[in-house]
Design a protein around this motif. Structure first.
Motif, mmCIF file in Angstrom:
data_model
loop_
_atom_site.group_PDB
_atom_site.id
_atom_site.type_symbol
_atom_site.label_atom_id
_atom_site.label_comp_id
_atom_site.label_asym_id
_atom_site.label_seq_id
_atom_site.Cartn_x
_atom_site.Cartn_y
_atom_site.Cartn_z
ATOM 1 N N VAL A 1 0.857 -1.236 0.145
ATOM 2 C CA VAL A 1 0.104 -0.021 0.125
ATOM 3 C C VAL A 1 0.913 1.507 -0.390
ATOM 4 C CG1 VAL A 1 -2.145 -0.941 1.034
ATOM 5 C CG2 VAL A 1 -0.445 0.140 2.374
ATOM 6 N N SER A 2 1.911 1.483 -0.525
ATOM 7 C CA SER A 2 2.669 1.998 0.696
ATOM 8 C C SER A 2 3.612 2.706 -1.151
ATOM 9 C CB SER A 2 4.339 1.720 1.287
ATOM 10 O OG SER A 2 3.473 2.115 2.725
ATOM 11 N N ALA A 3 2.952 1.748 -1.748
ATOM 12 C CA ALA A 3 3.533 1.921 -3.175
ATOM 13 C C ALA A 3 3.020 1.144 -4.562
ATOM 14 C CB ALA A 3 5.202 1.044 -3.318
ATOM 15 N N SER B 1 -4.282 -0.615 4.404
ATOM 16 C CA SER B 1 -4.814 -0.341 2.795
ATOM 17 C C SER B 1 -4.585 0.996 2.377
ATOM 18 C CB SER B 1 -6.497 0.499 3.696
ATOM 19 O OG SER B 1 -6.881 1.021 4.624
ATOM 20 N N PHE B 2 -5.450 1.403 1.193
ATOM 21 C CA PHE B 2 -4.743 2.170 0.733
ATOM 22 C C PHE B 2 -4.533 3.616 1.333
ATOM 23 C CE2 PHE B 2 -4.373 -0.845 -2.628
ATOM 24 C CZ PHE B 2 -3.666 -1.210 -2.966
ATOM 25 N N ILE C 1 -4.448 9.349 6.561
ATOM 26 C CA ILE C 1 -5.882 9.127 6.072
ATOM 27 C C ILE C 1 -6.443 8.723 4.604
ATOM 28 C CG2 ILE C 1 -6.532 10.070 8.785
ATOM 29 C CD1 ILE C 1 -8.108 12.107 6.773
ATOM 30 N N SER C 2 -7.106 8.043 4.473
ATOM 31 C CA SER C 2 -8.226 7.281 3.957
ATOM 32 C C SER C 2 -8.343 9.332 2.866
ATOM 33 C CB SER C 2 -9.094 6.971 3.122
ATOM 34 O OG SER C 2 -10.070 8.070 3.390
ATOM 35 N N GLY C 3 -7.854 9.338 1.315
ATOM 36 C CA GLY C 3 -9.021 11.153 0.639
ATOM 37 C C GLY C 3 -9.859 11.163 0.780
ATOM 38 N N GLU D 1 -11.404 1.000 13.780
ATOM 39 C CA GLU D 1 -10.120 0.009 13.756
ATOM 40 C C GLU D 1 -9.975 -0.202 12.031
ATOM 41 O OE1 GLU D 1 -12.995 -3.714 12.761
ATOM 42 O OE2 GLU D 1 -12.938 -3.656 14.916
ATOM 43 N N ASN D 2 -9.978 0.164 11.296
ATOM 44 C CA ASN D 2 -9.881 1.115 9.835
ATOM 45 C C ASN D 2 -8.721 2.057 9.805
ATOM 46 O OD1 ASN D 2 -10.680 -1.506 8.673
ATOM 47 N ND2 ASN D 2 -13.265 -1.008 8.489
#
Length: 675
Positions: free
Chosen positions: A441-443, A568-569, A605-607, A631-632
């Motif tokens: 998820v880092s790349a 996750s992404f 965090i997520s976008g 938790e996510n």
């Protein structure tokens, strides 16, 4: 008479010499909505950036298939194919205009949706909003994908500017406008558009690069029917990255050895790998005449699905998993590992660092297939063998997304009374999943999945992978990534190739003099740093949580569990205390403003969450979560939520305390963490 295709620069699409001649594009109702996510968007930007730096020639973005529609005397181009790219380009120019001041006043967006007014409104909104007025406050009626894309593009261009410099970004913009091309292809006026769209999307796909490459490689066998058949079977068995490779081989028992090809290659329980070279794979097959549905060279070239699609067992192992890369990219990983295994297959030292860029697939292989110093047959045989062996290792030791629960999985295929998927490792399977997904998820872009190349190179040469050894290698690789690349000063960074092949995954730099400059850099801090920290925090959660003083603890989040965390992404670096709070009175004073971009005030965090929460105070952000539904989110963010009163009056104390603890943990080597 049908009009001819026309080549257009991206700049001319959005900025004609005469604004009255600006051409308008329409997304018809039979098209799906905008669907690109972070990997697609980042890949597009990275592709253009790469070509802007290494190639003065044009970069062709693909075709734009259109139908000329007349409305009230005006011409609109109904976009049949290419709408995802066209929408992304509209958003990209909005970002360049508003966030970077890189677009002249004559640039205009030129796209609308027939039946999705929210999408049309969103494109117009992001192009025309006044940056002096915080647009995030007014985005409730916007398309979430378009909103997320705007944020992703902004972050990506900020990263380019921060890490590569202003000149690189300027060159990117100039190259984008002048040298990136689209081929606009009009369809005839009497075309049945709904039927055309259906046919094009179901049967109109062009030959892919890896299919052309297969034909080139098979050509070296010429009249060797058996090698042709075996290589083609290997290729097609590996080509479906989402199906385990065992299913690509027949269970029909050969009359000479009373064993099936599948069992001869993978063992009776399908968990092993028996051949040691291409000739031994050949020996697992009977004579070509013994094989049913034997393809001729002509049939292979005509039928791009090859032998595997004709096998009556092809319905076995129906796709349950989602792979982390595509087949073309996997072929480049195999080539890079093969070239570094044997000195006989490279022309000079630079070619050992095979680029993991599937756009350059044919050109990269051409360097080896057309080199007179290389024995072509030997090269193709070695490649076929390594392709098969690495795919079997990939299936077993690299994460996939499991369609049953939509979680990361690491499973091997094993047959007892029937085929079944079992965890690859019995004890620490989840720990391996966390490490691999941390890297993944880092790349998100394919060309930067060097971690995958490192993992494949490691598992290839070990017959029995022990979970403790695999974990140890991946953790040491994480240390090398951090110290030798992400925390290294400019001019001292070690390239990923050297980390993997020269240093064997071991870190070589031990100073971190630039750490404060790199970490206290606001939204430009790299995602990998946050994800590695989350991995470390998972193993020291109780210790780190309990280090928060009693008076500072928010017990609502302090007592929450992290047992179900997964990577996750998450792509947006968020200021926990906001840069632009809703109330101007809450803005940090000049003396405290330095804490805004401090690592202690940052989290990943997520976008989508960033769009919702970016301007809320910490207490406002926490009100959107309960201890169960958080938790996510990242572990670092959850730890920050364990603090109470993270506000203007306490900003120095909270940020300083959290930052020091996180830096100390980040700089600890992973080999010292608790299991």
């Amino acid at each position: 008479m049908a009009k001819e295709p026309i080549e257009l620069s991206i700049g001319s699409i959005f900025s004609p010499k005469d604004y009255s001649q600006l051409e308008k594009y329409v997304i018809p109702r039979y098209q799906r909505n905008y669907a690109w996510t972070e990997p697609h968007i980042k890949q597009l930007i990275q592709d253009i950036l790469d070509f802007s730096e290494i190639n003065s020639k044009n970069y062709y973005l693909g075709s734009l298939v259109v139908y000329e529609r007349k409305e009230e005397g005006k011409t609109f181009f109904e976009t049949i194919d290419g709408q995802q790219r066209l929408t992304t380009l509209n958003i990209l120019f909005s970002v360049l205009k508003n966030e970077f001041n890189k677009i002249e006043s004559n640039f205009k967006i030129n796209l609308r949706y027939d039946s999705r007014p929210k999408s049309t409104y969103s494109l117009d909104y992001f192009f025309n909003y006044d940056k002096e007025i915080d647009f995030i406050n007014n985005t409730k009626g916007l398309n979430t994908r378009i909103k997320a894309a705007y944020h992703i593009i902004t972050n990506e261009l900020n990263t380019i500017q921060e890490n590569r410099g202003q000149e690189v970004l300027n060159n990117f913009v100039s190259y984008l406008k002048n040298s990136v091309k689209l081929l606009r292809v009009p369809v005839p006026e009497d075309t049945d558009l709904n039927h055309y769209f259906e046919i094009m999307n179901s049967r109109g796909e062009q030959l892919e690069k890896h299919e052309v490459l297969k034909a080139n490689m098979l050509d070296v066998f010429k009249n060797d029917d058996k090698s042709t058949h075996v290589f083609n079977t290997i290729w097609e068995a590996c080509a479906n990255m989402e199906k385990y490779v065992q299913y690509g081989f027949s269970t029909h028992k050969d009359k000479n050895n009373n064993q099936s090809i599948r069992n001869l290659i993978f063992g009776n329980d399908w968990t092993g790998f028996n051949p040691t070279d291409f000739n031994e794979v050949l020996n697992c097959f009977g004579t070509v005449s013994d094989e049913s549905n034997d393809p001729t060279m002509l049939s292979i070239l005509i039928d791009t699905k090859g032998d595997a699609s004709k096998n009556k067992e092809n319905k076995e192992g129906q796709e349950r998993f989602t792979t982390v890369i595509n087949y073309s990219n996997f072929l480049l990983h195999v080539l890079r590992i093969l070239i570094n295994k044997s000195n006989k297959y490279f022309i000079n030292e630079k070619l050992k660092d095979v680029p993991l860029d599937d756009k350059r697939l044919l050109d990269t292989f051409k360097l080896f297939l057309e080199n007179k110093a290389i024995n072509k047959i030997e090269f193709v045989e070695d490649f076929g063998f390594h392709l098969l062996k690495l795919k079997s290792k990939y299936d077993k030791y690299i994460i996939k997304r499991d369609g049953l629960d939509d979680k990361w999985s690491l499973k091997e295929l094993k047959v007892e009374s029937s085929p079944q998927y079992n965890n690859t490792f019995s004890k620490n399977n989840q720990k391996v999943i966390l490490l691999l997904s941390m890297f993944h998820v880092s790349a998100p872009t394919l060309i930067y999945k060097h971690w995958l190349n490192a993992a494949l190179n490691y598992v290839l040469y070990i017959d029995e992978i022990k979970e403790a050894d695999y974990i140890n290698y991946l953790e040491r690789l994480s240390d090398a990534y951090l110290y030798d690349n992400f925390l290294a000063e400019k001019g001292k960074k070690i390239e990923y190739y050297d980390i993997i092949y020269t240093n064997k995954g071991e870190r070589s730099l031990f100073d971190h003099n630039a750490i404060d400059t790199i970490l206290n850099n606001g939204t430009s801090v790299e995602n990998f740093i946050f994800n590695r920290l989350d991995y470390l925090l998972l193993h020291q959660w109780e210790e780190q949580k309990n280090s928060i003083q009693e008076k500072d603890r928010d017990y609502k989040f302090f007592n929450s569990s992290i047992k179900n965390f997964n990577f996750s992404f998450r792509s947006s670096v968020e200021h926990y205390y906001p840069q632009n709070p809703h109330n101007n009175d809450d803005k940090l004073d000049d003396k405290d403003y330095k804490f805004l971009n401090n690592f202690g005030n940052l989290c990943l965090i997520s976008g989508s969450q960033n769009s919702k929460l970016s301007n809320l105070l910490p207490e406002g952000k926490k009100s959107h979560y309960s201890p169960n539904d958080i938790e996510n989110e990242s572990v670092k963010q959850r730890l920050m939520m364990c603090y109470t009163e993270w506000d203007k009056s306490n900003i120095e104390h909270k940020v300083t305390d959290h930052s020091q603890k996180m830096k100390n943990l980040l700089l600890s080597t992973t080999s010292n963490i608790k299991n």
